[in-house]
Design a protein around this motif. Structure first.
Motif, PDB file in Angstrom:
ATOM      1  N   VAL A 133       0.853  -1.188   0.000  1.00  0.00           N
ATOM      2  CA  VAL A 133       0.000   0.000   0.000  1.00  0.00           C
ATOM      3  C   VAL A 133       0.885   1.232   0.000  1.00  0.00           C
ATOM      4  O   VAL A 133       1.838   1.319   0.780  1.00  0.00           O
ATOM      5  CB  VAL A 133      -0.924   0.031   1.241  1.00  0.00           C
ATOM      6  CG1 VAL A 133      -1.802   1.285   1.212  1.00  0.00           C
ATOM      7  CG2 VAL A 133      -1.774  -1.220   1.325  1.00  0.00           C
ATOM      8  N   VAL A 134       0.566   2.183  -0.867  1.00  0.00           N
ATOM      9  CA  VAL A 134       1.236   3.478  -0.807  1.00  0.00           C
ATOM     10  C   VAL A 134       0.185   4.515  -0.442  1.00  0.00           C
ATOM     11  O   VAL A 134      -0.904   4.560  -1.008  1.00  0.00           O
ATOM     12  CB  VAL A 134       1.934   3.833  -2.142  1.00  0.00           C
ATOM     13  CG1 VAL A 134       0.962   3.825  -3.329  1.00  0.00           C
ATOM     14  CG2 VAL A 134       2.630   5.184  -2.036  1.00  0.00           C
ATOM     15  N   VAL A 171       3.954  -1.231   3.555  1.00  0.00           N
ATOM     16  CA  VAL A 171       3.362   0.110   3.483  1.00  0.00           C
ATOM     17  C   VAL A 171       4.455   1.118   3.153  1.00  0.00           C
ATOM     18  O   VAL A 171       5.504   1.146   3.802  1.00  0.00           O
ATOM     19  CB  VAL A 171       2.659   0.485   4.797  1.00  0.00           C
ATOM     20  CG1 VAL A 171       2.119   1.912   4.731  1.00  0.00           C
ATOM     21  CG2 VAL A 171       1.525  -0.505   5.094  1.00  0.00           C
ATOM     22  N   VAL A 172       4.182   1.947   2.154  1.00  0.00           N
ATOM     23  CA  VAL A 172       5.148   2.933   1.674  1.00  0.00           C
ATOM     24  C   VAL A 172       4.525   4.318   1.772  1.00  0.00           C
ATOM     25  O   VAL A 172       3.365   4.513   1.400  1.00  0.00           O
ATOM     26  CB  VAL A 172       5.549   2.650   0.209  1.00  0.00           C
ATOM     27  CG1 VAL A 172       6.548   3.689  -0.285  1.00  0.00           C
ATOM     28  CG2 VAL A 172       6.106   1.239   0.065  1.00  0.00           C
ATOM     29  N   LEU A 181       7.192   3.220 -11.073  1.00  0.00           N
ATOM     30  CA  LEU A 181       8.488   2.821 -10.509  1.00  0.00           C
ATOM     31  C   LEU A 181       8.301   2.089  -9.187  1.00  0.00           C
ATOM     32  O   LEU A 181       8.965   1.077  -8.926  1.00  0.00           O
ATOM     33  CB  LEU A 181       9.377   4.056 -10.303  1.00  0.00           C
ATOM     34  CG  LEU A 181       9.963   4.692 -11.557  1.00  0.00           C
ATOM     35  CD1 LEU A 181      10.689   5.989 -11.199  1.00  0.00           C
ATOM     36  CD2 LEU A 181      10.922   3.710 -12.248  1.00  0.00           C
ATOM     37  N   LEU A 182       7.377   2.586  -8.362  1.00  0.00           N
ATOM     38  CA  LEU A 182       7.124   1.943  -7.076  1.00  0.00           C
ATOM     39  C   LEU A 182       6.530   0.548  -7.278  1.00  0.00           C
ATOM     40  O   LEU A 182       6.910  -0.400  -6.567  1.00  0.00           O
ATOM     41  CB  LEU A 182       6.167   2.807  -6.243  1.00  0.00           C
ATOM     42  CG  LEU A 182       5.805   2.252  -4.870  1.00  0.00           C
ATOM     43  CD1 LEU A 182       7.058   2.091  -4.000  1.00  0.00           C
ATOM     44  CD2 LEU A 182       4.789   3.147  -4.175  1.00  0.00           C
ATOM     45  N   ALA A 183       5.637   0.413  -8.253  1.00  0.00           N
ATOM     46  CA  ALA A 183       5.064  -0.911  -8.540  1.00  0.00           C
ATOM     47  C   ALA A 183       6.166  -1.904  -8.893  1.00  0.00           C
ATOM     48  O   ALA A 183       6.131  -3.070  -8.472  1.00  0.00           O
ATOM     49  CB  ALA A 183       4.043  -0.800  -9.675  1.00  0.00           C
ATOM     50  N   GLN A 184       7.148  -1.431  -9.637  1.00  0.00           N
ATOM     51  CA  GLN A 184       8.278  -2.287  -9.996  1.00  0.00           C
ATOM     52  C   GLN A 184       9.120  -2.618  -8.762  1.00  0.00           C
ATOM     53  O   GLN A 184       9.528  -3.769  -8.559  1.00  0.00           O
ATOM     54  CB  GLN A 184       9.128  -1.582 -11.050  1.00  0.00           C
ATOM     55  CG  GLN A 184      10.275  -2.427 -11.593  1.00  0.00           C
ATOM     56  CD  GLN A 184      11.049  -1.663 -12.663  1.00  0.00           C
ATOM     57  OE1 GLN A 184      11.026  -0.440 -12.725  1.00  0.00           O
ATOM     58  NE2 GLN A 184      11.751  -2.413 -13.513  1.00  0.00           N
ATOM     59  N   TYR A 243      -1.827   2.991   8.281  1.00  0.00           N
ATOM     60  CA  TYR A 243      -1.925   1.764   7.488  1.00  0.00           C
ATOM     61  C   TYR A 243      -0.958   0.697   8.006  1.00  0.00           C
ATOM     62  O   TYR A 243      -1.273  -0.502   7.966  1.00  0.00           O
ATOM     63  CB  TYR A 243      -1.654   2.056   6.011  1.00  0.00           C
ATOM     64  CG  TYR A 243      -2.758   2.796   5.302  1.00  0.00           C
ATOM     65  CD1 TYR A 243      -4.099   2.474   5.514  1.00  0.00           C
ATOM     66  CD2 TYR A 243      -2.475   3.820   4.409  1.00  0.00           C
ATOM     67  CE1 TYR A 243      -5.114   3.161   4.851  1.00  0.00           C
ATOM     68  CE2 TYR A 243      -3.476   4.512   3.742  1.00  0.00           C
ATOM     69  CZ  TYR A 243      -4.793   4.174   3.971  1.00  0.00           C
ATOM     70  OH  TYR A 243      -5.795   4.849   3.326  1.00  0.00           O
ATOM     71  N   SER A 244       0.199   1.105   8.482  1.00  0.00           N
ATOM     72  CA  SER A 244       1.167   0.137   9.019  1.00  0.00           C
ATOM     73  C   SER A 244       0.594  -0.577  10.239  1.00  0.00           C
ATOM     74  O   SER A 244       0.774  -1.794  10.412  1.00  0.00           O
ATOM     75  CB  SER A 244       2.477   0.841   9.384  1.00  0.00           C
ATOM     76  OG  SER A 244       3.123   1.347   8.238  1.00  0.00           O
ATOM     77  N   ARG A 245      -0.084   0.178  11.108  1.00  0.00           N
ATOM     78  CA  ARG A 245      -0.720  -0.447  12.281  1.00  0.00           C
ATOM     79  C   ARG A 245      -1.895  -1.319  11.871  1.00  0.00           C
ATOM     80  O   ARG A 245      -2.119  -2.399  12.421  1.00  0.00           O
ATOM     81  CB  ARG A 245      -1.210   0.640  13.252  1.00  0.00           C
ATOM     82  CG  ARG A 245      -0.103   1.433  13.939  1.00  0.00           C
ATOM     83  CD  ARG A 245      -0.657   2.216  15.123  1.00  0.00           C
ATOM     84  NE  ARG A 245      -1.770   3.071  14.733  1.00  0.00           N
ATOM     85  CZ  ARG A 245      -1.631   4.339  14.350  1.00  0.00           C
ATOM     86  NH1 ARG A 245      -0.420   4.885  14.281  1.00  0.00           N
ATOM     87  NH2 ARG A 245      -2.686   5.066  14.026  1.00  0.00           N
TER      88      ARG A 245
END
Length: 380
Positions: free
Chosen positions: A45-46, A64-65, A87-90, A55-57
């Motif tokens: 998840v971004v 999580v980014v 780029l993040l998906a990659q 989101y991390s919790r």
């Protein structure tokens, strides 16, 4: 065909700070996906920096980014979506990229799924300003061309995309929204009293509206219909119009015409924790919209066991079924139907119970299942 659960990157950067409709959708979907990470889906998840920690919790098993800080501004977010998001998906090794709010990268480097929430930019164009209408019409057309699969929240939205834009029906999946029963529930007497006191309505009955104040929601007609329905009553119920401020100038004109002995409150955003007390404490939740892609506010009101008055437009009958009362968009008819409900307590009680029972059928777990199936098909 690739085996194992799909690895999906969900782009949550479009979630607004007020957690409005798209926020409820993304949060509900992610919460349900969190229960099946590893077995049915691998999740990345971004989100905006303000959301990443939450989101991390919420999703300890997901990657999580935090997006760049500039992405909080819409023009920068749309630019980053085209360049930084692929780029993040990659980088996270995504099999599928899910874009939950109309737009998507033109070249993602992996299959893309997009949620198109409604087609009212085409069916109700007069209710949007020109720039917004032009932007979302273009985004929807682009997503229908580019996305491997399109997810919509109702059959009505699917049918309109097919009818108006010649969408390929074999690539459109219907995933109804859900409702969180812990967040939206029949309120206790204490919850009702707390909200009534906060609004200055202790001991006063009221009609509730909750939603964005945009022209499509038809708030001016609700105000005028309410005035006609309660004007001559000895103890007229107030009208509380809660939610974001929006951009409907006709609301101010309707408010200016409200007689002095009637109470109309516009408290703006209410705390999330206060929504059950607000909705469930009302005599009626009124939502005379010109049309919705789904109608999450009426589902949330139904889950709070309050009788709902809405219109039979587009998706709303799919959500309300026989468990809500229907009216038209016209102020005079709203007045007649609202007055009828206010005068019929047994019917209000029956509708409250029927709505509560029907709301149980709409779960985020069911929505997540449809999303996962769509992602599997996109990957294949």
């Amino acid at each position: 065909m690739t085996s194992g659960p799909p690895r999906v990157l969900v782009d949550a950067t479009s979630v607004p700070a007020d957690r409005g409709g798209v926020g409820r959708y993304v949060d509900g979907l992610l919460g349900a996906l969190g229960k099946v990470i590893g077995s049915e889906v691998e999740l990345a998840v971004v989100g905006l920096r303000t959301d990443a920690e939450r989101y991390s919790r919420m999703l300890p098993a997901a990657e999580v980014v935090a997006a760049p800080a500039a992405v909080a501004h819409r023009p920068a977010r749309l630019a980053w979506e085209q360049t930084g998001l692929p780029l993040l998906a990659q980088q996270v090794g995504a099999d599928v990229l899910h874009s939950p709010f109309y737009t998507c990268p033109l070249r993602a480097g992996c299959p893309v799924t997009v949620t198109v929430h409604d087609a009212t930019f085409f069916t109700e164009p007069e209710h949007y300003d020109k720039s917004r209408r032009t932007f979302f019409r273009s985004a929807i057309k682009t997503s229908l061309r580019r996305a491997h699969r399109v997810i919509v929240p109702s059959k009505a939205t699917r049918d309109e995309l097919i009818r108006l834009l010649d969408a390929d029906p074999t690539r459109v999946d219907v995933a109804y929204h859900g409702v969180d029963p812990t967040a939206f529930h029949p309120p206790t007497a204490e919850e009702k009293a707390r909200v009534a006191a906060r609004l200055g309505l202790a001991g006063t009955d009221y009609v509730a509206f909750l939603g964005a104040k945009e022209p499509r929601k038809n708030v001016p007609s609700l105000i005028r219909g309410w005035v006609k329905a309660v004007h001559d009553r000895p103890n007229p119920p107030a009208l509380v119009v809660a939610g974001g401020q929006g951009h409907d100038d006709d609301i101010d004109r309707a408010v200016a015409d409200v007689p002095g002995h009637l109470r109309l409150l516009r408290p703006g955003y209410l705390r999330y924790a206060d929504l059950p007390g607000f909705l469930g404490g009302a005599l009626v939740a009124a939502y005379p919209s010109f049309g919705e892609g789904f109608g999450l506010p009426i589902l949330e009101a139904m889950a709070c066991a309050v009788p709902v008055l809405t219109t039979p437009r587009l998706s709303l009958p799919e959500v309300g079924g026989d468990a809500v009362a229907y009216t038209s968009e016209d102020p005079d008819q709203i007045a007649i139907d609202l007055a009828s409900l206010l005068d019929d307590e047994p019917r209000r009680m029956a509708l409250g119970k029927a709505g509560f029972d029907r709301a149980k059928e709409f779960t985020w777990e069911s929505s997540a299942e449809v999303h996962i199936a769509a992602w599997q098909r996109a990957r294949a």
